[in-house]
Design a protein around this motif. Structure first.
Motif, mmCIF file in Angstrom:
data_model
loop_
_atom_site.group_PDB
_atom_site.id
_atom_site.type_symbol
_atom_site.label_atom_id
_atom_site.label_comp_id
_atom_site.label_asym_id
_atom_site.label_seq_id
_atom_site.Cartn_x
_atom_site.Cartn_y
_atom_site.Cartn_z
ATOM 1 N N TYR A 109 0.834 -1.206 0.000
ATOM 2 C CA TYR A 109 0.000 0.000 0.000
ATOM 3 C C TYR A 109 0.871 1.259 0.000
ATOM 4 C CZ TYR A 109 -4.244 -2.739 0.782
ATOM 5 O OH TYR A 109 -5.297 -3.606 0.641
ATOM 6 N N GLU A 110 1.916 1.244 0.823
ATOM 7 C CA GLU A 110 2.820 2.395 0.851
ATOM 8 C C GLU A 110 3.621 2.501 -0.438
ATOM 9 O OE1 GLU A 110 5.324 2.294 4.215
ATOM 10 O OE2 GLU A 110 3.709 2.546 5.687
ATOM 11 N N MET A 111 4.037 1.362 -0.972
ATOM 12 C CA MET A 111 4.844 1.374 -2.176
ATOM 13 C C MET A 111 4.052 1.914 -3.370
ATOM 14 S SD MET A 111 6.855 -1.779 -4.004
ATOM 15 C CE MET A 111 5.360 -2.321 -4.807
ATOM 16 N N LYS A 112 2.755 1.583 -3.443
ATOM 17 C CA LYS A 112 1.922 2.029 -4.562
ATOM 18 C C LYS A 112 1.155 3.308 -4.252
ATOM 19 C CE LYS A 112 1.216 -2.527 -6.648
ATOM 20 N NZ LYS A 112 0.221 -3.475 -7.211
ATOM 21 N N ASN A 113 1.414 3.890 -3.068
ATOM 22 C CA ASN A 113 0.739 5.130 -2.654
ATOM 23 C C ASN A 113 -0.786 4.992 -2.666
ATOM 24 O OD1 ASN A 113 3.206 6.572 -2.328
ATOM 25 N ND2 ASN A 113 3.285 6.921 -4.553
ATOM 26 N N VAL A 114 -1.254 3.875 -2.135
ATOM 27 C CA VAL A 114 -2.693 3.615 -2.041
ATOM 28 C C VAL A 114 -3.178 4.096 -0.685
ATOM 29 C CG1 VAL A 114 -4.501 1.868 -2.092
ATOM 30 C CG2 VAL A 114 -2.504 1.630 -3.571
ATOM 31 N N GLU A 115 -4.103 5.042 -0.670
ATOM 32 C CA GLU A 115 -4.570 5.637 0.580
ATOM 33 C C GLU A 115 -5.792 4.942 1.150
ATOM 34 O OE1 GLU A 115 -5.210 9.724 -0.206
ATOM 35 O OE2 GLU A 115 -3.081 10.187 -0.578
ATOM 36 N N VAL A 116 -6.463 4.093 0.372
ATOM 37 C CA VAL A 116 -7.650 3.374 0.856
ATOM 38 C C VAL A 116 -7.260 1.950 1.215
ATOM 39 C CG1 VAL A 116 -9.264 4.773 -0.478
ATOM 40 C CG2 VAL A 116 -8.269 2.715 -1.497
ATOM 41 N N ASN A 117 -8.086 1.334 2.060
ATOM 42 C CA ASN A 117 -7.837 -0.046 2.484
ATOM 43 C C ASN A 117 -8.823 -0.984 1.789
ATOM 44 O OD1 ASN A 117 -5.836 0.844 4.211
ATOM 45 N ND2 ASN A 117 -7.159 0.881 6.009
ATOM 46 N N TYR A 118 -8.288 -2.080 1.281
ATOM 47 C CA TYR A 118 -9.128 -3.132 0.713
ATOM 48 C C TYR A 118 -9.174 -4.272 1.725
ATOM 49 C CZ TYR A 118 -8.771 -0.708 -3.762
ATOM 50 O OH TYR A 118 -8.849 0.215 -4.769
ATOM 51 N N TRP A 119 -10.353 -4.510 2.302
ATOM 52 C CA TRP A 119 -10.479 -5.445 3.424
ATOM 53 C C TRP A 119 -10.055 -6.860 3.055
ATOM 54 C CZ3 TRP A 119 -16.037 -3.413 4.801
ATOM 55 C CH2 TRP A 119 -15.913 -2.144 5.363
ATOM 56 N N LEU A 120 -10.338 -7.286 1.833
ATOM 57 C CA LEU A 120 -9.927 -8.619 1.378
ATOM 58 C C LEU A 120 -8.963 -8.545 0.207
ATOM 59 C CD1 LEU A 120 -13.274 -10.669 1.595
ATOM 60 C CD2 LEU A 120 -11.481 -10.388 3.311
ATOM 61 N N GLY A 121 -8.339 -7.407 0.015
ATOM 62 C CA GLY A 121 -7.381 -7.244 -1.054
ATOM 63 C C GLY A 121 -8.037 -7.002 -2.404
ATOM 64 N N THR A 122 -7.231 -7.067 -3.452
ATOM 65 C CA THR A 122 -7.727 -6.866 -4.815
ATOM 66 C C THR A 122 -7.223 -7.992 -5.711
ATOM 67 O OG1 THR A 122 -5.812 -5.497 -5.417
ATOM 68 C CG2 THR A 122 -7.736 -4.352 -4.538
ATOM 69 N N ASP A 123 -7.853 -8.106 -6.883
ATOM 70 C CA ASP A 123 -7.416 -9.133 -7.830
ATOM 71 C C ASP A 123 -6.461 -8.529 -8.852
ATOM 72 O OD1 ASP A 123 -9.017 -7.622 -9.443
ATOM 73 O OD2 ASP A 123 -10.491 -9.179 -9.847
ATOM 74 N N GLY A 124 -6.185 -9.260 -9.915
ATOM 75 C CA GLY A 124 -5.211 -8.818 -10.906
ATOM 76 C C GLY A 124 -5.629 -7.591 -11.685
ATOM 77 N N LEU A 125 -6.912 -7.230 -11.649
ATOM 78 C CA LEU A 125 -7.389 -6.035 -12.344
ATOM 79 C C LEU A 125 -7.706 -4.899 -11.377
ATOM 80 C CD1 LEU A 125 -9.756 -7.696 -14.989
ATOM 81 C CD2 LEU A 125 -7.416 -6.858 -15.320
ATOM 82 N N GLY A 126 -7.327 -5.066 -10.125
ATOM 83 C CA GLY A 126 -7.551 -4.017 -9.139
ATOM 84 C C GLY A 126 -8.981 -3.935 -8.641
ATOM 85 N N ARG A 127 -9.749 -5.009 -8.772
ATOM 86 C CA ARG A 127 -11.138 -5.007 -8.282
ATOM 87 C C ARG A 127 -11.181 -5.449 -6.823
ATOM 88 N NH1 ARG A 127 -13.489 -8.417 -13.329
ATOM 89 N NH2 ARG A 127 -11.679 -9.663 -12.677
ATOM 90 N N ASP A 128 -12.062 -4.825 -6.068
ATOM 91 C CA ASP A 128 -12.171 -5.092 -4.622
ATOM 92 C C ASP A 128 -12.703 -6.501 -4.388
ATOM 93 O OD1 ASP A 128 -12.320 -4.695 -1.850
ATOM 94 O OD2 ASP A 128 -14.420 -4.094 -2.016
ATOM 95 N N MET A 129 -11.927 -7.321 -3.696
ATOM 96 C CA MET A 129 -12.317 -8.704 -3.467
ATOM 97 C C MET A 129 -13.463 -8.821 -2.466
ATOM 98 S SD MET A 129 -10.847 -10.876 -5.368
ATOM 99 C CE MET A 129 -11.338 -12.323 -4.439
#
Length: 339
Positions: A109-129
């Protein structure tokens, strides 16, 4: 000399006076069949816990896609393959947002500068799991319930007509059933999906083409068992029509076994839908079901296991819960299990 039996001393027995109005009072409350079945079902802790768990999953499948701040099909490529991260739970290894990159563990998250949290992560297309898992659960449950309802409706009507009228009608209907049983179910399903456009409707129709056969045979057997009983013969003697006998006498007596078989049909339909989606014959992208999510996840299990683990856990819980509920209902609705 006659010997008299030994007499008990006075005072050993005490005269009990009973109020005549209470003489024939029933100690336990009067319960009908369904109340008695519910009472026995509540004693089965496994079935009750499974029912509560399934209701929670059902509720989450409805509201889950709307709880998060992301649409299930929303793609954000820059947020692809992020591990789960939950605010306030970063101290847990599973929800700290740390992943493996180049053989080292880093906070993605820090490396990609992502400010939001994905509770179950994301898939290969960046969709919220999180939203996709619950949206997929909703689709899988909808397909399973629709298939089970259609199977139950066709099975009751077909098996009821075959068993009640018997004779030539029964012979013809059962020969049709035997022909359908001889065709592998998977072959029929694949042919139907190839003919129709892939989607929810095609899967439901494919599942119900031969899915009703088991229910119809169970219903036919129960109808054959009850149609010559005394209460049915008495109704015929009093001039009751066939429709009335079926709806008022036969159907209520077979309803328990129908419910039990339906409860075992639903997990089978869920698993079969997941299997079709897993082999690529189910829903097409970007729609999600538990099967499509598992199909996407197993390819990345070595690097992004969360994509596979969470839908697999939900699918496993649903299968276990339904089987335990079905076992509990079988014991509760079976008159031989009365205590």
């Amino acid at each position: 000399m006659t010997q008299h039996p030994e007499q008990l001393p006075k005072g050993v027995f005490e005269r009990v006076t009973i109020d005549p109005s209470q003489a024939e009072k029933i100690a336990k409350p009067s319960l009908n069949f369904w109340q008695d079945a519910w009472r026995r079902l509540r004693k089965n802790k496994g079935a009750v816990v499974s029912l509560v768990v399934f209701l929670l999953i059902l509720i989450m499948s409805i509201i889950g896609p709307h709880i998060g701040q992301f649409d299930p099909n929303q793609q954000t490529i820059t947020h692809a393959n992020l591990p789960p991260k939950v605010g306030g739970l970063e101290f847990l290894p599973l929800f700290d947002g740390v992943g493996t990159l180049g053989g080292q563990e880093v906070d993605l998250y820090e490396m990609k500068n992502v400010e939001v949290n994905y509770w179950l992560g994301t898939d290969g297309l960046g969709r919220d799991m999180f939203s996709r898992v619950w949206a997929g659960t909703q689709v899988s449950l909808f397909i399973a319930f629709m298939a089970a309802i259609i199977d139950m409706g066709i099975g009751i009507v077909y098996g009821g007509i075959s068993g009640y009228f018997g004779g030539r009608i029964d012979d013809v209907l059962q020969r049709i059933v035997e022909i359908l049983i001889g065709i592998p179910n998977l072959v029929v399903v694949i042919l139907m999906i190839m003919i129709m456009d892939p989607g929810i409707t095609a899967i439901i129709i494919a599942l119900t083409i031969t899915g009703w056969i088991g229910m119809s045979r169970v219903v036919r057997g129960q109808i054959l068992k009850f149609k010559n009983q005394e209460f049915v013969l008495a109704s015929k003697t009093l001039g009751a029509s066939n429709t009335r006998i079926i709806w008022k006498h036969l159907l209520p007596n077979i309803l328990g076994i129908v419910i039990i078989n339906t409860m075992f049909t639903i997990p089978n339909a869920i698993f079969f839908e997941a299997f079709l989606s897993f082999i690529g014959l189910g829903l097409q992208a970007p729609e999600a079901s538990l099967g499509t999510l598992i199909n996407d996840g197993y390819k990345l299990i070595e690097f992004q296991p969360h994509i596979l683990v969470y839908p697999a856990i939900v699918l496993s819980i649903i299968m276990i819960a339904f089987n335990l509920i079905g076992d509990g209902l079988r014991d509760a609705l079976d008159p031989k299990m009365k205590d």
